[in-house]
Design a protein around this motif. Structure first.
Motif, short mmCIF file in Angstrom:
data_model
loop_
_atom_site.label_atom_id
_atom_site.label_comp_id
_atom_site.label_asym_id
_atom_site.label_seq_id
_atom_site.Cartn_x
_atom_site.Cartn_y
_atom_site.Cartn_z
N PRO A 155 -11.40 -24.85 68.33
CA PRO A 155 -11.18 -23.41 68.21
C PRO A 155 -12.40 -22.60 67.74
O PRO A 155 -12.30 -21.39 67.60
N ASN A 156 -13.53 -23.28 67.48
CA ASN A 156 -14.66 -22.57 66.87
C ASN A 156 -15.64 -22.03 67.91
O ASN A 156 -16.33 -22.81 68.57
N PRO A 157 -15.72 -20.71 68.07
CA PRO A 157 -16.63 -20.16 69.08
C PRO A 157 -18.10 -20.36 68.70
O PRO A 157 -18.48 -20.19 67.54
N HIS A 158 -18.90 -20.74 69.69
CA HIS A 158 -20.35 -20.77 69.54
C HIS A 158 -20.86 -19.45 70.13
O HIS A 158 -20.57 -19.15 71.28
N CYS A 159 -21.58 -18.68 69.33
CA CYS A 159 -22.08 -17.38 69.80
C CYS A 159 -23.58 -17.53 70.04
O CYS A 159 -24.34 -17.81 69.10
N ILE A 160 -23.98 -17.38 71.29
CA ILE A 160 -25.37 -17.63 71.67
C ILE A 160 -26.08 -16.29 71.88
O ILE A 160 -25.56 -15.42 72.59
N HIS A 200 -3.94 -26.43 73.81
CA HIS A 200 -4.28 -25.05 73.44
C HIS A 200 -5.15 -25.10 72.20
O HIS A 200 -4.66 -25.40 71.12
N TYR A 201 -6.44 -24.85 72.34
CA TYR A 201 -7.33 -24.94 71.19
C TYR A 201 -7.56 -23.58 70.52
O TYR A 201 -7.98 -23.52 69.38
N TRP A 202 -7.32 -22.48 71.24
CA TRP A 202 -7.64 -21.16 70.69
C TRP A 202 -6.66 -20.76 69.61
O TRP A 202 -5.44 -20.90 69.76
N LEU A 203 -7.19 -20.22 68.53
CA LEU A 203 -6.39 -19.66 67.44
C LEU A 203 -6.55 -18.14 67.48
O LEU A 203 -7.46 -17.62 68.15
N PRO A 204 -5.71 -17.40 66.75
CA PRO A 204 -5.86 -15.94 66.76
C PRO A 204 -7.28 -15.49 66.42
O PRO A 204 -7.83 -14.59 67.08
N THR A 205 -7.91 -16.13 65.43
CA THR A 205 -9.28 -15.71 65.07
C THR A 205 -10.28 -16.04 66.18
O THR A 205 -11.28 -15.33 66.36
N ASP A 230 -11.34 -25.72 60.04
CA ASP A 230 -12.26 -26.80 59.71
C ASP A 230 -11.58 -28.16 59.55
O ASP A 230 -12.13 -29.07 58.98
N SER A 231 -10.37 -28.29 60.09
CA SER A 231 -9.74 -29.62 60.02
C SER A 231 -10.02 -30.38 61.32
O SER A 231 -10.49 -29.81 62.29
N GLU A 232 -9.72 -31.69 61.28
CA GLU A 232 -9.94 -32.54 62.47
C GLU A 232 -9.13 -32.03 63.64
O GLU A 232 -8.01 -31.55 63.46
N LYS A 233 -9.68 -32.17 64.86
CA LYS A 233 -8.91 -31.71 66.00
C LYS A 233 -7.74 -32.64 66.29
O LYS A 233 -7.81 -33.84 66.04
N GLU A 234 -6.68 -32.03 66.84
CA GLU A 234 -5.49 -32.83 67.13
C GLU A 234 -5.72 -33.77 68.31
O GLU A 234 -5.32 -34.92 68.29
#
Ligand code: PMV
Length: 330
Positions: free
Chosen positions: A285-290, A254-259, A185-189
């Motif tokens: 890194p936050n997936p949207h699940c539709i 690279h935006y993906w994190l392990p979670t 939940d922090s600002e993107k780089e």
């Protein structure tokens, strides 16, 4: 003098076919078309007042004075509107998001759609959706889609006049739900404005752009026919393709994190088990699940069990940007 003030509300959107990279940086003409769904439950509310007593534009976001860079971006957008209206007055801009700043959800789409509508109205202009969308595109490509509700397509073009968004299906056409799994939940780089400029450094970008019209057509069809499994297949592919471009840019993003990967795997597993759901990711890194509305509970419960998912925002399909009273609740 007539009161030069107006307030607008707009929603963010999630793209099923992504916009990444510009054909023309200056005019923000997207390299390829994109299709999104407007998100009802998240919103930005923005009040613009042109005021001769101000020394310069001011911008307050979520009750705090904005950074200089953000104010500059707002001023650039106001300049387009001032030029159209033939005025030179400074403005105060006050904006609130109903989602936390640190939610990892981009507010540029809803923020600039609301700003464009409120500022043009406050400047005495009565613009149609197409013109508003074209103007909003100059600030943020995704903002041009947030002018409209439901399922929306942004057209690519070689001229400023030709690139605007248009609705392809109304909000009530298909009751889908977006469950946004916040894993960071922090600002993107690296934000999207910078990111778009790197797209062409990836050897994969030409292949992605060239094959986009086909994915756009399949997506239009899938939405028209409410064909979920078709939409799922194309939208996941398109999201993975955009992230492949990002990962192979110079410098790479690279935006993906392990979670993030855990959520993506879980979504695919749910689908194998017969639950209609797919993931799609923006520049973060936050997936949207539709999924269809009647499956939202099972998807939400399953995602919530993954350690590392901090919280989940839920949204249904939303309506267009609209003018409201300044005193209306957020
Ligand atoms: O509108 P921008 O400049 O923030 O770019 C949006 C980029 C993505 O969110 C990654 C994709 C999209 O089409 O919304």
């Amino acid at each position: 003098m007539a009161e030069m003030q107006a307030t607008a509300v707009a929603h963010p959107n999630i793209a099923f076919i992504k916009y990444w990279g510009n054909r023309d940086q200056e005019l923000r003409l997207p390299a390829n078309g994109s299709i999104s769904m407007t998100l009802a439950d998240l919103s930005s509310k923005t009040t613009v007042q042109f005021d001769p007593s101000l020394a310069h534009d001011s911008f307050t976001l979520n009750d705090k004075p904005s950074t200089e860079a953000a104010r500059q971006r707002v001023t650039t957008q106001l300049d387009f509107i001032r030029q159209m209206a033939g005025i030179e007055l400074p403005a105060s801009v006050v904006s609130h998001n109903n989602f936390p700043a640190a939610a990892g959800i981009a507010s540029s789409a809803s923020g600039f759609a609301a700003l464009t509508l409120a500022a043009s109205k406050a400047a005495g202009l009565d613009l149609d959706g197409k013109t508003l969308s074209r103007l909003a595109r100059r600030a943020s490509g995704s903002a041009s889609r947030s002018i409209f509700g439901g399922f929306v397509e942004l057209l690519p073009a070689t001229t400023d006049e030709g690139s605007f968004a248009q609705p392809i299906a109304a909000a009530d056409h298909w009751p889908l739900v977006d469950l946004i799994a916040v894993v960071e939940d922090s600002e993107k780089e690296v934000g999207s404005t910078q990111g778009h400029q790197l797209a062409n450094t990836s050897p994969l970008q030409p292949a992605r752009v060239q094959s986009a019209p086909q994915r756009l057509e399949l997506t239009r069809e899938a939405i028209g026919q409410r064909d979920f499994s078709r939409l799922a297949q194309i939208a996941e592919l398109d999201s993975d393709m955009m992230h492949a471009v990002m990962m192979t840019s110079t410098p790479s993003l690279h935006y993906w994190l392990p979670t993030t990967i855990q959520v993506m795997r879980k979504i695919r597993q749910l689908r194998r088990q017969g639950v209609p759901v797919f993931y799609t990711l923006d520049a973060g890194p936050n997936p949207h699940c539709i999924c269809p509305e009647d499956r939202a509970e099972i998807v939400e419960t399953t995602i919530d069990e993954i350690q590392g998912v901090k919280r989940i925002f839920r949204s249904e399909v939303g309506g267009p940007a609209r003018l409201v009273e300044n005193s209306s609740p957020d």
